[in-house]
Design an enzyme around this catalytic site. Structure first.
Site, PDB file in Angstrom:
ATOM      1  N   ARG A  58      -6.754   7.354  -1.351  1.00 46.13           N
ATOM      2  CA  ARG A  58      -6.693   5.915  -1.105  1.00 46.13           C
ATOM      3  C   ARG A  58      -7.049   5.699   0.365  1.00 46.13           C
ATOM      4  NH1 ARG A  58      -1.527   1.845  -1.280  1.00 46.13           N
ATOM      5  NH2 ARG A  58      -2.733   0.014  -0.728  1.00 46.13           N
TER       6      ARG A  58
ATOM      7  N   HIS B 156      -5.448  -4.333  -1.366  1.00 41.87           N
ATOM      8  CA  HIS B 156      -4.785  -4.121  -2.666  1.00 41.87           C
ATOM      9  C   HIS B 156      -5.804  -4.090  -3.808  1.00 41.87           C
ATOM     10  CE1 HIS B 156      -0.814  -6.089  -1.067  1.00 41.87           C
ATOM     11  NE2 HIS B 156      -0.711  -4.774  -1.009  1.00 41.87           N
TER      12      HIS B 156
ATOM     13  N   ASN C 274      -2.330   9.444  -0.844  1.00 43.75           N
ATOM     14  CA  ASN C 274      -2.244   8.238  -0.022  1.00 43.75           C
ATOM     15  C   ASN C 274      -1.642   8.666   1.318  1.00 43.75           C
ATOM     16  OD1 ASN C 274      -1.847   5.776   1.116  1.00 43.75           O
ATOM     17  ND2 ASN C 274      -0.630   4.926  -0.567  1.00 43.75           N
TER      18      ASN C 274
ATOM     19  N   GLY D 240       6.851  -9.061  -8.255  1.00 40.94           N
ATOM     20  CA  GLY D 240       6.174  -9.657  -9.414  1.00 40.94           C
ATOM     21  C   GLY D 240       6.619  -9.042 -10.737  1.00 40.94           C
TER      22      GLY D 240
ATOM     23  N   GLU E 219      -1.582   2.023  -9.324  1.00 42.14           N
ATOM     24  CA  GLU E 219      -2.688   2.296  -8.412  1.00 42.14           C
ATOM     25  C   GLU E 219      -3.125   3.756  -8.479  1.00 42.14           C
ATOM     26  OE1 GLU E 219      -0.256  -0.038  -5.497  1.00 42.14           O
ATOM     27  OE2 GLU E 219      -2.209  -0.348  -4.585  1.00 42.14           O
TER      28      GLU E 219
END
Ligand code: AMP
Length: 393
Positions: free
Chosen positions: A85, A174, A11, A326, A379
């Site tokens: 990514r 996302h 990433n 979350g 991810e």
């Protein structure tokens, strides 16, 4: 512990590279971070297979130098592929694809849609190519999962020519996270499919997606990751007329407004304290009124968005919470559900309180209209999976 046929997930940001080397069976991984690239303080923080940590100084080091060092640290494990990514795949890419000269050119061209991110992603691809020309590389786009959205969800109500000629539409981001947690929820639920999930990725960046039968039908982010929910430093939805208002009243430039909405708003802007949910929650507990309002705004806007996304679903099976907030903020999950008070959602709040620090599970009661899940996102794993699938490995 072994790392059989591992995939390297990269990433590449403008000044950092996050990496993970993941075994084909997803049982083992090595992770690390190169940061402050281009500065005197550039360094790599590497965690070895046995957990030992190492710091490598690469003062002034570029993306290429960092990747040379990272690949040297990982060479003994012989990665079989690299998955990158990539933030924006425009309307050209609806799935992960192997890097070819054409794909690389497209990633670069799409900087018109992601000026900060796509150039850094392209740098990473070129650097790996220069060091290991034979190593297959795949690009996994943040936007690709949302390419299944219908026009009614992805078009803006603005003149058609802007869509036709300039690709102005909603894209969503996302994608790997929403794909991963919705797939996982479908594996975990006892309900027969097809399932309709609303996934709430609440981290420093926040977005929510309506997913039916594994396909994204609508999402909260738009042509940029600024649209939608309130976030750590991003405002989420504002009146588009705000720009002209601020220009007229304060003579603010577009660049200044963009910085204000992306970097100085959200939890940070409203609380005046921090973009970090933990800090804001603690200040609210201590009676800080601005912090209390920031939390209320965050949950009200999130609840309103989740409720509206249910309109996209043929059937509504449940809500999945993920991302740092979350997965960990017991009180924020509760507040969001309280905003959705007309949905007959029945939660077990003792169970809710247990679902923190990487725990996966549900907290709905038997008579709840919809299921409630907390699923830690992964991810890196999703990118490794999509990389192997794109290469038929
Ligand atoms: P992410 O971008 O997914 O890493 O999420 C970062 C956000 O998660 C930050 O706002 C953190 O404050 C928040 N977060 C992490 N741990 C907790 C926690 N235990 N309670 C509340 N928020 C948390």
């Amino acid at each position: 512990m072994t790392l059989e046929n591992p995939t390297l997930v990269l990433n590449c940001g403008s000044s950092s590279i996050k990496y993970a080397l993941i075994s084909a069976d997803n049982q083992t991984r090595i992770t690390g971070l190169a940061e402050n690239l281009g500065l005197d303080t550039a360094r790599i923080k590497h965690t070895h297979l046995d957990g030992e940590k190492q710091e490598v100084n690469i003062a002034g080091g570029s993306h290429k130098l960092a990747l040379q060092k990272i690949l040297a640290l990982l060479e003994q494990y012989h990665p079989i592929a690299v998955g990158h990514r990539v933030v924006h795949g425009g309307r050209e890419f609806s799935e992960a694809v192997e890097v070819t000269p054409h794909v690389l050119e497209e990633v670069k061209r799409l900087k018109i849609l992601a000026p900060l991110h796509n150039p850094a992603n392209a740098l990473g691809i070129e650097a790996v190519n220069a060091i290991y020309p034979g190593l297959p590389q795949v690009v996994v786009f943040d936007t690709a999962f949302h390419q299944t959205m219908p026009p009614v969800a992805y078009r803006y109500a603005i003149p058609k020519a802007l869509y036709d000629d300039e690709c102005v539409r909603r894209y969503g981001f996302h994608g790997t996270s929403h794909a991963y947690v919705s797939e996982r929820a479908s594996q975990l639920t006892e309900q027969e499919g097809p399932h309709g999930w609303i996934t709430a990725h609440l981290g420093n960046g926040c977005s929510a997606t309506a997913i039916y039968d594994g396909k994204s039908l609508d999402t909260s982010m738009g042509i940029t990751p600024l649209e939608g929910l309130m976030m750590g430093t991003r405002s989420g939805d504002v009146d588009p007329g705000l720009h002209i208002h601020l220009k007229r009243t304060l003579d603010m430039s577009l660049e200044k407004i963009d910085t204000m909405l992306n970097k100085q708003s959200g939890l940070l802007g409203v609380s005046g304290l921090s973009n970090d949910m933990r800090t804001v929650e603690q200040a609210a507990d201590e009676g800080n009124e601005d912090a209390k309002l920031a939390l209320e705004l965050f949950s009200y806007r999130a609840g309103k968005y989740l409720a509206s996304l249910s309109c996209a679903l043929p059937t509504f099976t449940g809500i999945v919470f993920t991302g740092g907030i979350g997965e960990n903020s017991v009180s924020m999950r509760r507040s969001i559900l309280e905003v959705m008070r007309h949905f007959n959602i029945q939660a077990d709040y003792d169970k809710n309180a247990e679902l923190v620090r990487g725990a996966e599970g549900n907290f709905h009661l038997a008579d709840s209209a919809v299921e409630l899940w907390v699923i830690p996102t992964d991810e890196e794993y999703q990118i490794a999976e999509e990389t192997r699938a794109a290469l038929n490995l």
